[in-house]
Design a protein around this motif. Structure first.
Motif, PDB file in Angstrom:
ATOM      1  N   ALA A 112      17.128 -39.474 -79.537  1.00 49.19           N
ATOM      2  CA  ALA A 112      16.546 -39.974 -80.783  1.00 49.19           C
ATOM      3  C   ALA A 112      15.874 -38.846 -81.558  1.00 49.19           C
ATOM      4  O   ALA A 112      15.998 -38.749 -82.792  1.00 49.19           O
ATOM      5  N   ALA A 113      15.162 -37.971 -80.848  1.00 43.58           N
ATOM      6  CA  ALA A 113      14.511 -36.834 -81.507  1.00 43.58           C
ATOM      7  C   ALA A 113      15.554 -35.903 -82.119  1.00 43.58           C
ATOM      8  O   ALA A 113      15.370 -35.383 -83.228  1.00 43.58           O
ATOM      9  N   GLY A 114      16.657 -35.697 -81.399  1.00 44.18           N
ATOM     10  CA  GLY A 114      17.714 -34.836 -81.926  1.00 44.18           C
ATOM     11  C   GLY A 114      18.319 -35.394 -83.197  1.00 44.18           C
ATOM     12  O   GLY A 114      18.521 -34.663 -84.181  1.00 44.18           O
ATOM     13  N   GLY A 187      -7.003 -37.106 -69.436  1.00 48.52           N
ATOM     14  CA  GLY A 187      -7.514 -36.431 -70.626  1.00 48.52           C
ATOM     15  C   GLY A 187      -6.499 -35.517 -71.289  1.00 48.52           C
ATOM     16  O   GLY A 187      -6.794 -34.352 -71.568  1.00 48.52           O
ATOM     17  N   ARG A 188      -5.294 -36.031 -71.558  1.00 45.92           N
ATOM     18  CA  ARG A 188      -4.200 -35.208 -72.072  1.00 45.92           C
ATOM     19  C   ARG A 188      -4.110 -35.216 -73.595  1.00 45.92           C
ATOM     20  O   ARG A 188      -3.128 -34.750 -74.154  1.00 45.92           O
ATOM     21  N   ARG A 189      -5.096 -35.708 -74.279  1.00 48.12           N
ATOM     22  CA  ARG A 189      -4.954 -35.894 -75.722  1.00 48.12           C
ATOM     23  C   ARG A 189      -4.623 -34.601 -76.456  1.00 48.12           C
ATOM     24  O   ARG A 189      -3.697 -34.551 -77.258  1.00 48.12           O
ATOM     25  N   LYS A 190      -5.353 -33.529 -76.176  1.00 46.67           N
ATOM     26  CA  LYS A 190      -5.098 -32.260 -76.871  1.00 46.67           C
ATOM     27  C   LYS A 190      -3.726 -31.713 -76.527  1.00 46.67           C
ATOM     28  O   LYS A 190      -2.994 -31.210 -77.402  1.00 46.67           O
ATOM     29  N   ALA A 191      -3.348 -31.810 -75.247  1.00 45.91           N
ATOM     30  CA  ALA A 191      -2.023 -31.330 -74.844  1.00 45.91           C
ATOM     31  C   ALA A 191      -0.931 -32.156 -75.494  1.00 45.91           C
ATOM     32  O   ALA A 191       0.081 -31.614 -75.976  1.00 45.91           O
ATOM     33  N   SER A 192      -1.116 -33.472 -75.540  1.00 49.06           N
ATOM     34  CA  SER A 192      -0.125 -34.339 -76.173  1.00 49.06           C
ATOM     35  C   SER A 192      -0.006 -34.037 -77.660  1.00 49.06           C
ATOM     36  O   SER A 192       1.094 -34.023 -78.218  1.00 49.06           O
ATOM     37  N   ASN A 193      -1.142 -33.793 -78.309  1.00 47.70           N
ATOM     38  CA  ASN A 193      -1.112 -33.461 -79.731  1.00 47.70           C
ATOM     39  C   ASN A 193      -0.292 -32.196 -79.980  1.00 47.70           C
ATOM     40  O   ASN A 193       0.486 -32.123 -80.937  1.00 47.70           O
ATOM     41  N   ALA A 194      -0.472 -31.204 -79.116  1.00 47.92           N
ATOM     42  CA  ALA A 194       0.290 -29.957 -79.265  1.00 47.92           C
ATOM     43  C   ALA A 194       1.777 -30.192 -79.038  1.00 47.92           C
ATOM     44  O   ALA A 194       2.629 -29.635 -79.748  1.00 47.92           O
ATOM     45  N   GLU A 195       2.107 -31.033 -78.067  1.00 50.30           N
ATOM     46  CA  GLU A 195       3.506 -31.357 -77.803  1.00 50.30           C
ATOM     47  C   GLU A 195       4.125 -32.133 -78.962  1.00 50.30           C
ATOM     48  O   GLU A 195       5.268 -31.885 -79.363  1.00 50.30           O
ATOM     49  N   HIS A 196       3.350 -33.058 -79.512  1.00 49.70           N
ATOM     50  CA  HIS A 196       3.826 -33.802 -80.685  1.00 49.70           C
ATOM     51  C   HIS A 196       4.080 -32.861 -81.860  1.00 49.70           C
ATOM     52  O   HIS A 196       5.052 -33.018 -82.601  1.00 49.70           O
ATOM     53  N   ARG A 197       3.198 -31.894 -82.005  1.00 50.03           N
ATOM     54  CA  ARG A 197       3.344 -30.941 -83.112  1.00 50.03           C
ATOM     55  C   ARG A 197       4.637 -30.141 -82.974  1.00 50.03           C
ATOM     56  O   ARG A 197       5.325 -29.881 -83.959  1.00 50.03           O
ATOM     57  N   ARG A 198       4.989 -29.748 -81.755  1.00 48.79           N
ATOM     58  CA  ARG A 198       6.238 -29.007 -81.549  1.00 48.79           C
ATOM     59  C   ARG A 198       7.460 -29.881 -81.846  1.00 48.79           C
ATOM     60  O   ARG A 198       8.459 -29.405 -82.401  1.00 48.79           O
ATOM     61  N   ILE A 199       7.377 -31.153 -81.494  1.00 49.32           N
ATOM     62  CA  ILE A 199       8.467 -32.080 -81.823  1.00 49.32           C
ATOM     63  C   ILE A 199       8.596 -32.194 -83.335  1.00 49.32           C
ATOM     64  O   ILE A 199       9.699 -32.131 -83.894  1.00 49.32           O
ATOM     65  N   LEU A 200       7.456 -32.371 -84.001  1.00 50.10           N
ATOM     66  CA  LEU A 200       7.446 -32.493 -85.456  1.00 50.10           C
ATOM     67  C   LEU A 200       8.046 -31.254 -86.120  1.00 50.10           C
ATOM     68  O   LEU A 200       8.869 -31.364 -87.042  1.00 50.10           O
ATOM     69  N   ALA A 202      10.176 -29.115 -84.984  1.00 51.87           N
ATOM     70  CA  ALA A 202      11.620 -29.042 -84.777  1.00 51.87           C
ATOM     71  C   ALA A 202      12.354 -30.026 -85.675  1.00 51.87           C
ATOM     72  O   ALA A 202      13.408 -29.707 -86.240  1.00 51.87           O
ATOM     73  N   ILE A 203      11.791 -31.223 -85.814  1.00 54.97           N
ATOM     74  CA  ILE A 203      12.408 -32.221 -86.699  1.00 54.97           C
ATOM     75  C   ILE A 203      12.345 -31.750 -88.144  1.00 54.97           C
ATOM     76  O   ILE A 203      13.317 -31.872 -88.898  1.00 54.97           O
ATOM     77  N   ALA A 204      11.215 -31.172 -88.537  1.00 50.39           N
ATOM     78  CA  ALA A 204      11.069 -30.668 -89.905  1.00 50.39           C
ATOM     79  C   ALA A 204      12.066 -29.552 -90.193  1.00 50.39           C
ATOM     80  O   ALA A 204      12.592 -29.436 -91.306  1.00 50.39           O
ATOM     81  N   ALA A 205      12.347 -28.730 -89.171  1.00 48.73           N
ATOM     82  CA  ALA A 205      13.286 -27.611 -89.343  1.00 48.73           C
ATOM     83  C   ALA A 205      14.744 -28.055 -89.281  1.00 48.73           C
ATOM     84  O   ALA A 205      15.647 -27.259 -89.537  1.00 48.73           O
ATOM     85  N   GLY A 206      14.953 -29.312 -88.916  1.00 45.96           N
ATOM     86  CA  GLY A 206      16.326 -29.808 -88.820  1.00 45.96           C
ATOM     87  C   GLY A 206      17.074 -29.294 -87.607  1.00 45.96           C
ATOM     88  O   GLY A 206      18.313 -29.278 -87.601  1.00 45.96           O
ATOM     89  N   SER A 207      16.339 -28.889 -86.557  1.00 50.24           N
ATOM     90  CA  SER A 207      16.972 -28.340 -85.350  1.00 50.24           C
ATOM     91  C   SER A 207      17.116 -29.421 -84.285  1.00 50.24           C
ATOM     92  O   SER A 207      16.142 -29.789 -83.622  1.00 50.24           O
ATOM     93  N   GLU A 208      18.326 -29.916 -84.124  1.00 49.34           N
ATOM     94  CA  GLU A 208      18.579 -30.946 -83.121  1.00 49.34           C
ATOM     95  C   GLU A 208      18.242 -30.437 -81.722  1.00 49.34           C
ATOM     96  O   GLU A 208      17.585 -31.127 -80.933  1.00 49.34           O
ATOM     97  N   GLN A 209      18.680 -29.226 -81.420  1.00 48.91           N
ATOM     98  CA  GLN A 209      18.467 -28.670 -80.078  1.00 48.91           C
ATOM     99  C   GLN A 209      16.985 -28.515 -79.768  1.00 48.91           C
ATOM    100  O   GLN A 209      16.515 -28.883 -78.692  1.00 48.91           O
ATOM    101  N   ASP A 210      16.226 -27.970 -80.721  1.00 48.83           N
ATOM    102  CA  ASP A 210      14.796 -27.754 -80.487  1.00 48.83           C
ATOM    103  C   ASP A 210      14.043 -29.083 -80.400  1.00 48.83           C
ATOM    104  O   ASP A 210      13.090 -29.214 -79.619  1.00 48.83           O
ATOM    105  N   ALA A 211      14.460 -30.065 -81.196  1.00 41.10           N
ATOM    106  CA  ALA A 211      13.801 -31.369 -81.170  1.00 41.10           C
ATOM    107  C   ALA A 211      14.023 -32.058 -79.826  1.00 41.10           C
ATOM    108  O   ALA A 211      13.102 -32.640 -79.245  1.00 41.10           O
ATOM    109  N   ARG A 212      15.258 -31.973 -79.334  1.00 38.15           N
ATOM    110  CA  ARG A 212      15.551 -32.556 -78.023  1.00 38.15           C
ATOM    111  C   ARG A 212      14.743 -31.850 -76.928  1.00 38.15           C
ATOM    112  O   ARG A 212      14.185 -32.492 -76.033  1.00 38.15           O
TER     113      ARG A 212
END
Length: 239
Positions: A112-114, A187-200, A202-212
């Motif tokens: 789905a992310a890809g 207490g993973r909130r900060k780590a999750s936020n950083a992971e979400h940011r990397r997903i975002l 990759a999606i913004a860049a249009g990179s299917e591979q990086d988003a996956r």
């Protein structure tokens, strides 16, 4: 009953930030240490709120996590009862177990992310960006959990695949329960936020591979946290 009254009379001073986590840990420890015996009914939400000096809403957050771990069971109209001194082998998550979610999520959310990287609209990207920004600032666990579920739902929507969208929507309640538990215990909130940011990104860049790849990394960390919660609780019980 004398033991319960003694425990309840011990007023606890806790800060508002991470209050639900503190309540969860205090009650969990009391159960493991057998200060709160098996079969006993916990005090009401109002009594617990008075004991800790916080709102009933925060008490409910802590009680949900205790039930998800298998320490307690809440019966409508009867109250919350201590049912185990150790965590369940299969952590609950609404209609789905933690194992159900860990096995199914990569099959749905990684592709789905890809697809979202290739198909998302500017409006969808704007909503994802807004969610990330708000999650970075949010301190309340319940509201952060709600936005976490919305973030994953928005990615499924942006994938343009109706099946991905429906599956993520159907498990949203279970995901929220799991996310709340992980935040309370790990207490993973900060780590999750950083992971979400990397997903975002990759999606913004249009990179299917990086988003996956970014989504796969995020789900792996969530899986490690869930496994760690059960392991830590069992270790604490044996100590």
């Amino acid at each position: 009953m004398r033991d319960m009254d003694s425990w309840l009379s011990e007023k606890k001073e806790i800060g508002r930030r991470n209050a639900a986590e503190a309540v969860f840990e205090d009650i969990r420890t009391a159960i493991v240490d057998r200060k709160l015996a098996l079969g006993i009914r916990l005090p009401s939400e109002l009594q617990l709120a008075e004991r800790y000096g916080i709102s009933r809403a925060i008490i409910r957050e802590a009680l949900r996590s205790l039930q998800t771990l298998g320490f307690t069971q809440t019966l409508t109209g009867r109250g919350t009862f201590v049912v185990s001194e150790s965590p369940a082998r299969q952590l609950g998550g609404g209609a789905y177990s933690a194992r159900d979610l860990m096995e199914a999520r990569p099959c749905v959310e990684i592709p789905a992310a890809g697809w979202a990287a290739l198909r998302r609209s500017d409006e969808q990207l704007s909503r994802l960006t807004s969610l990330c920004e708000r999650m970075d600032e949010e301190e309340g666990v319940r509201e952060w959990v709600r936005m976490d579920a919305a973030f994953h739902g928005e990615i499924a929507e942006a994938s343009g695949n109706a099946i991905f969208r429906k599956v993520v929507a159907d498990v949203r309640g279970a995901l929220s329960t799991q996310s709340e538990l992980v935040e309370h215990v790990r207490g993973r909130r900060k780590a999750s936020n950083a992971e979400h940011r990397r997903i975002l990104e990759a999606i913004a860049a249009g990179s299917e591979q990086d988003a996956r790849a970014a989504m796969a990394e995020h789900l792996l960390e969530v899986k490690r946290s869930i496994i760690g919660i059960a392991d830590d609780s069992r270790a604490a019980e044996k100590a």
